[in-house]
Every structure is written in structure tokens, then in C-alpha cells.
Design an enzyme around this catalytic site. Structure first.
Site, short mmCIF file in Angstrom:
data_model
loop_
_atom_site.label_atom_id
_atom_site.label_comp_id
_atom_site.label_asym_id
_atom_site.label_seq_id
_atom_site.Cartn_x
_atom_site.Cartn_y
_atom_site.Cartn_z
N GLU A 1 -30.83 -19.15 8.32
CA GLU A 1 -30.65 -20.03 7.40
C GLU A 1 -31.22 -21.60 8.19
O GLU A 1 -32.06 -21.62 9.16
CB GLU A 1 -29.24 -21.20 7.32
N HIS B 1 -23.82 -30.89 1.09
CA HIS B 1 -25.23 -29.83 0.17
C HIS B 1 -26.25 -30.24 -0.23
O HIS B 1 -25.95 -30.65 -1.76
CB HIS B 1 -24.31 -28.83 0.43
N ARG C 1 -30.49 -29.90 6.25
CA ARG C 1 -29.75 -30.49 5.34
C ARG C 1 -29.78 -31.66 4.72
O ARG C 1 -29.89 -31.93 3.70
CB ARG C 1 -28.01 -30.06 4.96
N HIS D 1 -19.35 -32.17 2.11
CA HIS D 1 -20.27 -30.52 1.86
C HIS D 1 -18.75 -30.56 2.92
O HIS D 1 -18.17 -29.17 3.09
CB HIS D 1 -21.26 -29.83 1.99
N ARG E 1 -24.78 -31.33 11.53
CA ARG E 1 -24.11 -29.82 11.92
C ARG E 1 -25.35 -28.83 10.70
O ARG E 1 -25.53 -29.00 10.12
CB ARG E 1 -22.62 -29.06 10.69
#
Ligand SMILES: Cc1cc2nc3c(=O)[nH]c(=O)nc-3n(C[C@H](O)[C@H](O)[C@H](O)COP(=O)(O)OP(=O)(O)OC[C@H]3O[C@@H](n4cnc5c(N)ncnc54)[C@H](O)[C@@H]3O)c2cc1C
Length: 528
Positions: free
Chosen positions: A123, A239, A287, A346, A381
Site C-alpha cells: 500500500e 482518505h 495519503r 478517515h 499514519r
């Protein structure tokens, strides 16, 4: 206001929350031989926790692979933009394989590769394939199922909303003595020397969010009201790719970035790449970078969504069944047409300050999962690090809370319901937060927001609904105050007037409440 409680009970450890953080903690405290009571304000149904919705998976370093704890730590620190606590990250990452293996012993089943062993995906921000997943993109549902099953014999009380932490204000220790709870019988008390906050995130601060209805920042509020501090609370991860179906005010399905990991590309309404020239990792950049690029493109074109073109991915429906089902429900066929997506709130990177065992500054108060700030995530994060943190720190918090209960024994709390710090209705609050404290913030908007929030009328919190409005309002005040104080862009906090990170050493901000409920900002400490 002093109240005669409608009911009273005693426990060694009270856990507030039944997601990954709460159930990992409850199981550990139970296995340590303590009497555990678990509270959830929600009914028992799939989707009551954010955990249930997790898609991508759990980031974990497997032994005997080309991966390493050092590599995972380095990726986490890079995403965290100077505000991670290196020791905390190392401690949590290094314990990941053990914690995930324990979950497997409790019955979780992760997808396997053709060659045997867990299938690993990659990811955004990860330099290796290290994400274990279940049911393709239904990891959270499997984690929740396994934990629910393992915890089936525990004393779990649904539709029990924790309204206040009770603590000893007379001895000067501020030690926790229990929790004030609303259920169908009225307001009662669970007396306990150890309380673990595992209440999840605060995505409901915004109208557009991937979080469930109950993600209202209750643990942040309970901790602040009790005198504990929160940190890094201005860092809310948006997100980049929520499914955009044109309808406002609902939890929105997430289109996992694992789809970009498998080659899907982000394009605007003109067919141009959204991230070309923005970051070397392109669509797999962290992100905040992708969300910022989408936000900028939407503003430039006046559009409401961009598109994720996943038509090149073979067998989409089998590999991403959750996304396929959400697309189908919205009338979109991802095999034949690009998926409309937009950024949404998110994940809360900050939270109640704890050590890596979930201990807060108040004796007997612990926190784990999204509500906690261990120093793992810093200013942003890394994808799939939160289930990891919830499992690892949840288990440790359960053991630490059990140990604390052993030392302190039975407590007796007095039930008082103090006036809250003001509550704004959820729709008004979401509108104000979405306008003034979203992907990109500026001083004018944040000042306006602080004024609106501090004018919210105070009352008494005696119901779940009242609690949620009050919790959202105080959490919003903490976010707005910290966002205003952070005069730079860092991690997932972007200020229009300060497009770069400050040159001064990176500092985490802490927020605690003054006697008049106003959030006070201070610096946590220098981070090397
Ligand atoms: C759509 C989506 C996809 C995600 N994908 C991933 C992923 O792939 N990998 C990853 O690592 N992370 C992912 N995340 C993030 C991760 O799922 C969450 O951070 C994590 O599950 C939070 O777990 P938790 O135990 O802290 O809280 P939750 O799972 O949200 O549980 C909170 C619990 O607290 C209870 N509660 C709250 N307030 C009260 C109160 N006042 N009284 C009583 N009970 C209360 C709730 O009822 C609930 O039981 C995703 C999140 C979302 C929303």
C-alpha cells in the site's frame, strides 16, 4: 450535579469499546485473571465499529522474508513527517508478528498465496509487500469476527454509553475510580480501578467520512474532561479515495488504496493524471499528498470527484469484493467504468497521550486503538498501521490495566454529572468543520470555527446522543485550536498560508482543558 445512580456494579477493568483496541485489551485483561466489563454504546450488529470496515489489511513484518523491522520503521517515520516517536514505532512494529499470530490462534484467517503462507499486498508509503489481508478487501470484518468469537464469553454490555470517567479528586492522585454509564435503566456506575478507553476515532466531525456514526471522539472528550492531555490532534487523515455517490451526510465506502497498489490510476474529469509531477511515488504517494492533489484538482476544475480507473485489474470482483459491492450499490461497474472518488475524513493520527502499553498520565486510565496517541503515527499514519497498533497496544494495555487493578483493588466512585463544555448539533458542527478545518485550513477559517464552537451552549450530558454532540464539540475545539497553533504544513495538516514545513525542529502539540473548558495548547517535547 450529584445523582443517585440507577444501578451500580464493580469490575477490575472496564474497557470502553468493542473494536480491535477494546477487544484485544479485554481479552488480555481477562486472560490475566481480572473481572472485565466491556461497554459498547452501539447495538450488536456488523458495522458498529470502524474495525469492521477496514479493508486493506494489517502491516506486519514476517520473519524470514526480505522485509525487516527497520524497513517498516523507516517507512512509518517517513509518513509521520518528523513527529513519530522512534522508540514507540520500533516497539510496536517489532511486536506485530507475535500479535497477529495470536489473533490467528484466536481464529482469524488471512488470505494465503498460491505458494502457501500469507499473501502480502503493498500500500501507499510502504517500501515492501507487507500487508496481510482477509477475504480480499474485507480484513476488518475478519479481525472483528475473530475477536468477537474469542470474546464471546466476556461480560460485554451493548447499548451502554460511557458518559464520564470518575476519578478521585480528593486524594490529590486523580486516580480513576470508575465510569458513569447510560443504559436503558438510566445512569449508573461501574466502579473499577482500571479503565481502558478504546472508543475509536472522530471522523464524524466531518460530513464526508469513512467512519461509522459512532466515531464521535468520545474517548478524546472523556480524557479531556478528566484532565488528561491529547496530542497531535490536528493531524486528521483524509482518505483520498472515498466512493463518491453524490449523497451527503452518510458514512461513505472507502475505495482501498490496495487497488492503486495493483495498478489502478487516478485521473480527473479531463482524463489527466491527478498526481503526475506531484510526488515520485505518483498515485502511491502518502495519503496526504494524494488527498491534497485531488483537493487541488477539484478546486481548479470546479468538480466534485475525480476517477480511479481500475479497468486494467483482472478479476476485480473476486480480489476486491467489498469495493465491488459498494460500487454495485451505487450503480457503478468498475470493470467497465472509472470509479468516482473524493477525499473524506478517515483517521485520527493523534489522541490521548499514552506510552506503548497504553498508560495515560492519570493512574488507572489507559487508552488503545485510534483514540490513543502512542507516537506511532506522528503527523500522518502509514496505511494499515492502525490495526497493527490496536492489536499490539490493546493487548499490552489489557495486561497493564490488569496489573494496575491488582495493585489498587476495589474502588468506590461518587456519581456526579458536571455540566459539559458546550454542544453543537451534529449537522451544524459537520458543516463548520468541513468548511474550516478540512484538507486545507487557513487562519481566517480556523478563527471563525473556534468562535462558533466556543459559543455552543453548555448543558448536562445524560444520554448517548447528548454525549456525542458534546464529545464532537470539545474534540472539534481541540482540533481547531491545535490546527491554528500549527503554523506550517506537515503530514496531513495543511495550512494555505504556510505551504511548507517549518524549519524549526518538529514538535508535537498537546491540548488540555482549562477550568473554563477552553483548550490550552503547549508543546509536548522536542522529537529527535
Ligand atoms: C473504511 C475504513 C477502512 C480502514 N482500513 C484500514 C486498514 O485496511 N488497515 C488499518 O490498519 N486500518 C484501517 N482503518 C482504520 C482502523 O480500522 C481503525 O483505526 C481501527 O479499527 C479503530 O479501532 P478501535 O478499536 O480504536 O475503534 P472502533 O473499531 O471504531 O471501535 C470503537 C468502539 O468504541 C465504542 N464506543 C465509542 N464511544 C463509546 C462510549 N462513549 N461508550 C461506550 N462505547 C463507546 C463503539 O461502540 C465501538 O465499539 C480503516 C478505517 C475505516 C473507517
Amino acid at each position: 450535579m450529584n445523582i443517585g445512580p440507577a444501578w451500580e456494579e464493580h469490575a477490575d477493568v472496564v474497557v470502553i469499546g468493542t473494536g480491535v483496541g477494546g477487544l484485544a485489551a479485554a481479552l488480555a485483561a481477562h486472560r490475566a485473571g481480572r473481572r472485565v466489563v466491556v461497554l459498547s454504546k452501539a447495538a450488536r450488529k456488523p458495522g458498529a465499529t470502524a474495525t469492521h470496515y477496514a479493508q486493506g489489511g494489517i502491516a506486519v513484518v514476517l520473519p524470514d522474508t526480505d522485509d525487516s523491522v527497520d524497513a517498516h520503521v523507516a517507512d512509518t517515520l517517513a509518513a509521520g513527517a518528523g513527529l513519530c516517536d522512534v522508540d514507540a514505532v520500533t516497539s510496536i512494529v517489532a511486536d506485530g508478528y507475535r500479535a497477529v499470530s495470536e489473533l490467528v490462534s484466536d481464529g482469524a484467517q488471512f488470505d494465503e498465496s498460491a505458494a502457501g503462507g500469507w499473501a502480502l499486498s503493498r500500500e501507499g508509503g510502504h517500501s515492501r509487500r507487507r500487508i496481510v489481508h482477509a477475504g480480499g478487501d474485507a480484513t476488518g470484518a475478519e479481525v472483528q469476527r475473530a475477536l468477537d468469537l474469542a470474546a464471546a464469553t466476556l461480560d460485554i454490555r451493548i447499548k451502554h454509553a460511557a458518559l464520564r470517567l470518575l476519578h478521585d479528586t480528593t486524594s490529590g492522585t486523580d486516580a480513576i475510580t470508575g465510569v458513569l454509564v447510560a443504559d436503558r435503566r438510566g445512569i449508573g456506575i461501574v466502579h473499577a480501578p482500571s479503565v481502558i478507553l478504546a472508543t475509536g476515532g472522530l471522523g464524524q466531525l466531518y460530513g464526508a467520512t469513512t467512519n461509522p456514526k459512532g466515531s464521535t471522539g468520545d474517548g478524546i472528550a472523556l480524557a479531556l474532561w478528566a484532565g488528561a492531555a491529547v496530542s497531535d490532534i490536528e493531524f486528521i487523515q483524509f482518505h483520498p479515495t472515498m466512493l463518491y455517490d453524490g449523497r451527503a451526510g452518510r458514512r461513505r465506502p472507502l475505495v482501498t488504496e490496495a487497488i492503486r497498489g495493483e495498478g489502478a490510476i487516478l485521473v480527473d474529469s479531463q482524463g489527466n493524471s491527478v498526481t503526475a509531477g506531484v510526488h515520485p511515488m505518483g498515485d502511491l504517494a502518502p495519503r496526504d499528498v494524494v488527498a491534497g492533489a485531488i483537493d487541488a484538482r477539484l478546486r481548479a476544475l470546479g468538480d466534485e470527484c475525480v476517477f480511479l480507473d481500475a479497468r486494467g485489474i483482472d478479476d476485480f470482483g473476486r480480489r476486491f469484493p467489498t469495493v465491488a459491492a459498494a460500487c454495485q450499490a451505487a450503480g457503478i461497474d468498475p470493470v467497465r467504468q472509472p470509479i468516482p472518488v473524493a477525499p473524506g475524513a478517515h483517521y485520527s493520527c493523534g489522541g490521548v497521550i499514552t506510552d506503548v502499553c497504553g498508560r495515560t498520565e492519570l493512574p488507572g486510565l489507559f487508552a488503545a486503538g485510534e483514540v490513543a496517541r502512542t507516537g506511532m503515527h506522528g503527523a500522518n499514519r502509514l496505511a494499515s498501521n492502525s490495526l497493527l497498533e490496536g492489536l499490539v497496544v490493546g493487548g499490552r494495555a489489557g495486561r497493564a490495566a490488569a496489573e494496575h487493578a491488582g495493585l489498587f483493588g476495589r474502588t468506590h466512585a461518587t456519581a456526579t454529572v458536571p455540566a459539559d463544555c458546550g454542544a453543537l448539533g451534529r449537522d451544524d458542527l459537520q458543516r463548520a468543520m468541513s468548511r474550516d478545518a478540512s484538507v486545507v485550513r487557513d487562519a481566517d477559517g480556523l478563527h471563525r470555527l473556534v468562535d462558533i464552537l466556543s459559543d455552543a451552549p453548555a448543558g448536562l450530558v445524560t444520554t448517548r446522543a447528548g454525549l456525542e454532540d458534546a464529545a464532537l464539540t470539545i474534540a472539534a475545539r481541540a482540533v481547531a485550536t491545535a490546527a491554528l497553533a500549527r503554523e506550517e504544513s506537515r503530514g496531513c495538516h495543511h495550512r494555505a498560508e504556510y505551504p511548507s514545513a517549518a524549519t524549526a525542529p518538529a514538535r508535537s502539540l498537546i491540548v488540555r482543558l482549562a477550568d473554563d473548558c477552553s483548550p490550552q495548547v503547549d508543546e509536548l517535547a522536542a522529537v529527535s
